[in-house]
Design an enzyme around this catalytic site. Structure first.
Site, PDB file in Angstrom:
ATOM      1  N   LEU A  82       0.949  -1.132   0.031  1.00  0.00           N
ATOM      2  CA  LEU A  82       0.049   0.101   0.077  1.00  0.00           C
ATOM      3  C   LEU A  82       0.937   1.372   0.138  1.00  0.00           C
ATOM      4  O   LEU A  82       0.484   2.237   0.138  1.00  0.00           O
ATOM      5  CB  LEU A  82      -1.047  -0.062   1.197  1.00  0.00           C
ATOM      6  CG  LEU A  82      -1.934  -1.058   1.434  1.00  0.00           C
ATOM      7  CD1 LEU A  82      -2.917  -1.061   2.277  1.00  0.00           C
ATOM      8  CD2 LEU A  82      -2.665  -1.402   0.048  1.00  0.00           C
ATOM      9  N   GLY A  83       2.046   1.132  -0.311  1.00  0.00           N
ATOM     10  CA  GLY A  83       3.011   2.193  -0.639  1.00  0.00           C
ATOM     11  C   GLY A  83       3.426   3.020   0.643  1.00  0.00           C
ATOM     12  O   GLY A  83       3.613   4.181   0.679  1.00  0.00           O
ATOM     13  N   ASP A  99       5.109   4.934  -7.001  1.00  0.00           N
ATOM     14  CA  ASP A  99       4.541   5.060  -5.809  1.00  0.00           C
ATOM     15  C   ASP A  99       4.726   6.341  -5.117  1.00  0.00           C
ATOM     16  O   ASP A  99       3.849   7.021  -4.420  1.00  0.00           O
ATOM     17  CB  ASP A  99       5.171   3.795  -4.719  1.00  0.00           C
ATOM     18  CG  ASP A  99       4.782   2.512  -5.064  1.00  0.00           C
ATOM     19  OD1 ASP A  99       4.064   2.444  -6.024  1.00  0.00           O
ATOM     20  OD2 ASP A  99       4.917   1.573  -4.078  1.00  0.00           O
TER      21      ASP A  99
END
Length: 290
Positions: A76-77, A123
């Site tokens: 999820l970065g 990202d």
């Protein structure tokens, strides 16, 4: 002191295929990493290699405090968000006057250093600017019109290695190019179709389901990801798929507002963690100092 935050992200479409120049769509999400930086003569040595590299690259000394709403190592970065927020806080605290574009570029440098040259610029770009971004090869990333999707993210709680999954696809492509190349081409075609279907969630759901099946065909699936995807679809999601490298980590589902709690419950019922969220359009932002 200066406090900044940056959002996490999901890969909506195109993961793995983007490595080979195909298009992908990434989107910033509401959960954030919040970082406070204070100038100090006595430099605090951070535990995080990302934060340590931020201070080294900016050539400053200080203390840092981090709070995160994102699970780490879940696709999820979180590393990109902590990097972007740290650079923004350093930039503010030390009055370095870097632009957001410069912050995004520096953040990519930090991730490249911390990840032995294997980091994507996607990202850090999404975490810096927020919104929804089309990624295509070496072309400049293009911000797409933001869509107010209701997303439910399912965290399998199964750790995974991005480099291992990327290597698995590379091996398939090298050993069986006649199989791998059409799959990657199809993922690219799905991404382009999705870009023209952003206002039709049912169509997006169908495309998500196809994309998920193709990721499984590439060998980056996991039984827990399959379980959560099927549970989300059965609970009424328009579509559900793996997000990120696969082999564990997270999946996401697009839902109607009326079904998102039911979908989240179905994911939690599989002994996973659910996060109900939507798009973040702000990107990195300054927070009030506490």
């Amino acid at each position: 002191m200066a406090t900044w935050s940056a959002p996490g992200k999901v890969f909506l479409f195109g993961e793995h295929a983007v490595v080979y120049g195909k298009p992908g769509i990434a989107m910033a999400i509401k959960p954030r990493v919040i970082v406070t930086v204070r100038e100090s003569r006595y430099h605090q040595k951070p535990n995080s290699p990302y934060i340590a590299e931020c201070f080294r690259l900016m050539d400053v000394k200080g203390s840092v405090y981090v709070r995160s709403q994102l699970p780490s190592s879940s696709g999820l970065g979180s590393s990109a968000a902590v990097t972007v927020a740290t650079l923004c806080a350093i930039n503010d605290e030390f009055e370095l006057k870097k632009t957001k574009t410069e912050i995004a570029d520096l953040a990519h440098q930090v991730e490249m250093s911390a990840q032995n040259g294997r980091a994507s610029a996607t990202d850090t770009y999404v975490c810096t600017f927020g919104g929804m971004v089309l990624v295509r090869g070496s072309e400049k990333r293009r911000l797409l019109p933001p869509q107010n999707f209701s997303l439910v993210i399912g965290n399998t709680l199964v750790s995974h290695s991005t480099s291992e999954m990327v290597g698995k696809v590379a091996d398939l492509r090298r050993n069986s190019p006649d199989i791998a190349e059409p799959i990657l081409d199809s993922i690219g075609a799905i991404t382009m179709q999705a870009m023209h279907s952003l206002d039709n969630q049912r169509e997006l759901g169908n495309l998500m389901n196809m994309n998920h099946a193709l990721l499984d065909a590439l060998g980056v699936g996991h039984p827990m990801l399959s379980k959560l995807v099927l549970a989300a679809r059965s609970a009424g999601a328009h579509g559900a798929k793996t997000t990120g490298a696969g082999g564990g980590g997270c999946m996401y589902a697009i839902c109607s507002k009326s079904s998102r709690n039911r979908v989240a419950g179905a994911i939690e019922g599989c002994d996973a963690r659910a996060i109900i969220t939507t798009i973040d359009t702000e990107g990195a932002r300054k927070e009030k100092d506490e």
